[in-house]
Design an enzyme around this catalytic site. Structure first.
Site, mmCIF file in Angstrom:
data_model
loop_
_atom_site.group_PDB
_atom_site.id
_atom_site.type_symbol
_atom_site.label_atom_id
_atom_site.label_comp_id
_atom_site.label_asym_id
_atom_site.label_seq_id
_atom_site.Cartn_x
_atom_site.Cartn_y
_atom_site.Cartn_z
ATOM 1 N N TYR A 1 0.775 -1.219 -0.067
ATOM 2 C CA TYR A 1 -0.019 0.167 0.035
ATOM 3 C C TYR A 1 0.781 1.186 0.000
ATOM 4 C CZ TYR A 1 -4.746 1.770 0.699
ATOM 5 O OH TYR A 1 -5.852 2.620 0.334
ATOM 6 N N LYS B 1 -3.703 8.114 2.902
ATOM 7 C CA LYS B 1 -4.839 7.703 3.811
ATOM 8 C C LYS B 1 -4.641 8.304 5.317
ATOM 9 C CE LYS B 1 -7.632 5.668 0.899
ATOM 10 N NZ LYS B 1 -8.828 6.415 0.359
#
Length: 253
Positions: free
Chosen positions: A154, A161
């Site tokens: 990720y 995020k």
């Protein structure tokens, strides 16, 4: 949840296919009485075709959140379809491939900057662009992915995020006096088109560990959580992250 959004005017961003979370938020919101306007970017003909699959096909506007011109005209363009706005779904994220897949130490700043602008800063930029249309009782809901840990593959999207979570808290602080709430929904891994582009994407750990179990093909629980936050039923909730992950975040893996 019959009529939970009756009479509400909701802007839904990020619909690309009918496998996107945003599509299902729009579907549930319409079922609960909302008037929807969609935005898309890039493959606009596809977005318009997908919009026709909703129970009441809504208008579709083009929006590139990195374009000051398009952000600057968004309120006027929205005004051609609705006379105000009660809620926003922020479902916008993008990272170049170099920012994903284990390349964290070698991602160039230009690609990091793109990731942060599209995936983090856009929450503030989008909200500010339409804020003149929103009054007390308005709600902003963004889609999150648990940023409390580092996930395989990720990489810089995880950093983005984490920034999104912080951005939402600061927006909640600054918009609270206007009566506008800002919250995030942190869903477990769902088999969306965007998720499949993340190297190493897998739902098996959730399937095994989540106390309530987890179905990566079921968008409905996440869509319902978003609709609940867009409604008037949580009037004193802001700056919150609502996990919709079967309880995975609460237990040790």
């Amino acid at each position: 949840m019959v009529g939970l959004l009756k009479g509400k005017r909701i802007l839904v961003t990020g619909v690309l296919t009918d496998a996107s979370i945003a599509f299902h938020v729009a579907r549930v919101a319409q079922a609960e009485g909302a008037q929807i306007v969609l935005t898309g970017h890039g493959r606009m003909s596809l977005v318009r075709r997908v919009a026709q699959r909703l129970p009441q096909p809504p208008p579709v506007l083009e929006l590139d959140v990195t374009s000051e011109e398009q952000l600057g005209t968004l309120a006027d363009r929205l005004g051609e379809h609705v006379d105000g706005l009660d809620g926003i779904l922020h479902s916008i994220a993008f990272a170049p491939q170099s920012a994903l897949g284990g390349n964290f130490l070698h991602t160039p700043w230009e690609d990091v900057a793109t990731t942060l602008q599209v995936s983090t800063y856009s929450l503030k930029a989008l909200t500010a662009a339409v804020l003149p249309m929103m009054g007390p009782g308005g709600a902003v809901v963004g889609l999150d992915y648990d940023a409390s840990r580092a996930w395989p593959g990720y990489d810089w999207m995880g950093v983005a995020k984490a920034g999104l979570e912080s951005c939402a808290r600061y927006l909640a602080r600054d918009l609270g006096p206007r009566g506008v709430r800002v919250n995030l929904v942190a869903a477990g891994p769902l088999r969306t088109t965007a998720a499949r582009s993340v190297p190493g994407f897998d739902t098996q750990e959730w399937d095994r560990t989540a106390p309530l179990g987890w179905q990566g093909d079921d968008m409905d629980p996440t869509a319902r959580a978003c609709v609940a936050l867009l409604s008037d039923w949580l009037p004193a909730t802001t700056g919150e992250i609502v996990h919709v992950d079967g309880g995975f975040h609460a237990v040790g893996a």
